[in-house]
Design a protein around this motif. Structure first.
Motif, PDB file in Angstrom:
ATOM      1  N   GLY A 128      37.086  41.465  44.643  1.00  0.00           N
ATOM      2  CA  GLY A 128      38.397  42.312  45.122  1.00  0.00           C
ATOM      3  C   GLY A 128      38.347  43.460  45.781  1.00  0.00           C
ATOM      4  O   GLY A 128      39.374  43.663  46.360  1.00  0.00           O
ATOM      5  N   GLN A 132      39.188  40.113  48.030  1.00  0.00           N
ATOM      6  CA  GLN A 132      39.243  38.823  47.500  1.00  0.00           C
ATOM      7  C   GLN A 132      38.950  38.712  45.846  1.00  0.00           C
ATOM      8  O   GLN A 132      38.155  38.442  45.553  1.00  0.00           O
ATOM      9  CB  GLN A 132      37.998  37.843  48.094  1.00  0.00           C
ATOM     10  N   PRO A 133      40.116  39.000  45.534  1.00  0.00           N
ATOM     11  CA  PRO A 133      40.232  38.980  43.916  1.00  0.00           C
ATOM     12  C   PRO A 133      39.987  37.642  43.413  1.00  0.00           C
ATOM     13  O   PRO A 133      40.074  36.573  43.944  1.00  0.00           O
ATOM     14  CB  PRO A 133      41.783  39.813  43.657  1.00  0.00           C
ATOM     15  N   GLN A 134      39.548  37.455  42.121  1.00  0.00           N
ATOM     16  CA  GLN A 134      39.310  36.197  41.524  1.00  0.00           C
ATOM     17  C   GLN A 134      40.628  35.693  41.100  1.00  0.00           C
ATOM     18  O   GLN A 134      41.630  36.203  40.716  1.00  0.00           O
ATOM     19  CB  GLN A 134      38.665  36.527  40.100  1.00  0.00           C
ATOM     20  N   ASP A 198      39.289  40.398  37.197  1.00  0.00           N
ATOM     21  CA  ASP A 198      39.867  39.930  38.485  1.00  0.00           C
ATOM     22  C   ASP A 198      39.249  40.520  39.719  1.00  0.00           C
ATOM     23  O   ASP A 198      39.637  40.127  40.759  1.00  0.00           O
ATOM     24  CB  ASP A 198      41.454  40.506  38.394  1.00  0.00           C
ATOM     25  N   ALA A 199      38.111  40.823  39.528  1.00  0.00           N
ATOM     26  CA  ALA A 199      36.882  41.259  40.615  1.00  0.00           C
ATOM     27  C   ALA A 199      37.511  42.464  41.169  1.00  0.00           C
ATOM     28  O   ALA A 199      36.466  42.622  42.171  1.00  0.00           O
ATOM     29  CB  ALA A 199      36.686  39.882  41.532  1.00  0.00           C
ATOM     30  N   THR A 200      38.259  43.056  40.746  1.00  0.00           N
ATOM     31  CA  THR A 200      38.374  44.403  41.298  1.00  0.00           C
ATOM     32  C   THR A 200      37.640  45.418  40.717  1.00  0.00           C
ATOM     33  O   THR A 200      36.998  45.021  39.500  1.00  0.00           O
ATOM     34  CB  THR A 200      40.007  44.909  41.419  1.00  0.00           C
TER      35      THR A 200
END
Length: 266
Positions: A128, A132-134, A198-200
């Motif tokens: 993220g 490209q967040p989850q 959320d991958a951030t």
């Protein structure tokens, strides 16, 4: 080698093995790996004067698994292993190395007070931070497949839709000797996605990591993974970033070990 066991805060037994003699560095594996995956690096580090410890994350290999899962439980597992291997003759020093999502465990552990002097992270997958967040729908689909017991489909979905491997790479994984072992621990993929969120970048967690950190990436990994690694280093209070020659999401253990040893023992 016979496994030893540390007992986590919730009573879960965590299986580990130790290689070499010296200050301990605990190696934390990524998704779809058990402790054996870390042995090549552990042996290299042992040859460089460290005591390298590999362990099965909860739900994998010889370790137990206690519901309900939460990222905090994995931080407690790491703290339990660290407590089991720290020695007075090493001055109480202990380190950790986290591979991919194993780096998220190391960050959680360091932020929550595990007794670590320095840490190394290899490509923590905060995609993220690189735009490209989850995708929550893909994560929900993974949980659905795991819940229905469709382990092979869950692994394929994770590799293709969450990791983003091309179809030929996923098919290669399905035909590999490791496929049955990956299916056995398919349920732990939900643990990895929970860790990642959320991958951030988890700003509060990163800010709470007060120990020196080294964040590494391979020069042959995707630009997204390289940027995620660089962003992680920039967000940590005391960190540096390095890119090493390697392949996608890996650097040969014989090349990686000296870099890890030099930073941990600086």
């Amino acid at each position: 080698m016979t496994a030893h066991f540390a007992t986590s805060s919730d009573g879960t037994g965590i299986a580990f093995e130790r290689f070499g003699d010296g200050p301990p560095v605990v190696l934390v594996g990524g998704a779809l790996s058990v402790r054996g995956a870390g042995v090549p690096l552990a042996e290299e580090l042992a040859g460089l004067g460290l005591s390298a410890v590999v362990y099965d994350r909860r739900g994998r290999g010889d370790s137990g698994d206690t519901e309900p899962y939460a990222p905090a439980r994995e931080a407690e597992d790491l703290a339990a292993v660290v407590a089991a291997v720290r020695r007075e003759e090493d001055g109480g020093q202990a380190y950790a190395f986290g591979m991919s999502s194993g780096g998220l465990v190391v960050l959680e552990g360091a932020a929550r007070g595990a007794s670590l002097s320095r840490i190394v992270l290899f490509e923590p997958p905060f995609t993220g931070a690189a735009g490209q967040p989850q995708d929550p729908a893909r994560v929900a689909r993974l949980a659905e497949l795991v819940g229905r017991g469709e382990r092979g489909e869950a692994v394929s979905h994770f590799l293709a839709e969450i990791i983003g491997l091309p179809p030929q790479a996923v098919e290669g994984a399905r035909r590999s000797p490791a496929w049955e072992d990956m299916k056995k621990i398919a349920h732990t993929l939900c643990y990895d996605t929970a860790l990642l969120g959320d991958a951030t970048l988890p700003d509060e967690t990163l800010a709470a990591v007060r120990v020196p950190a080294l964040v590494l990436s391979s020069d042959e990994s995707t630009p997204v993974l390289q940027e995620a690694s660089r962003a992680t280093a920039e967000a940590l209070p005391h960190a540096e970033y390095r890119s090493l020659p390697g392949a996608f999401h890996q650097v040969p253990p014989e090349d990686l070990a000296p870099v890890v040893r030099d930073f941990l023992t600086a």
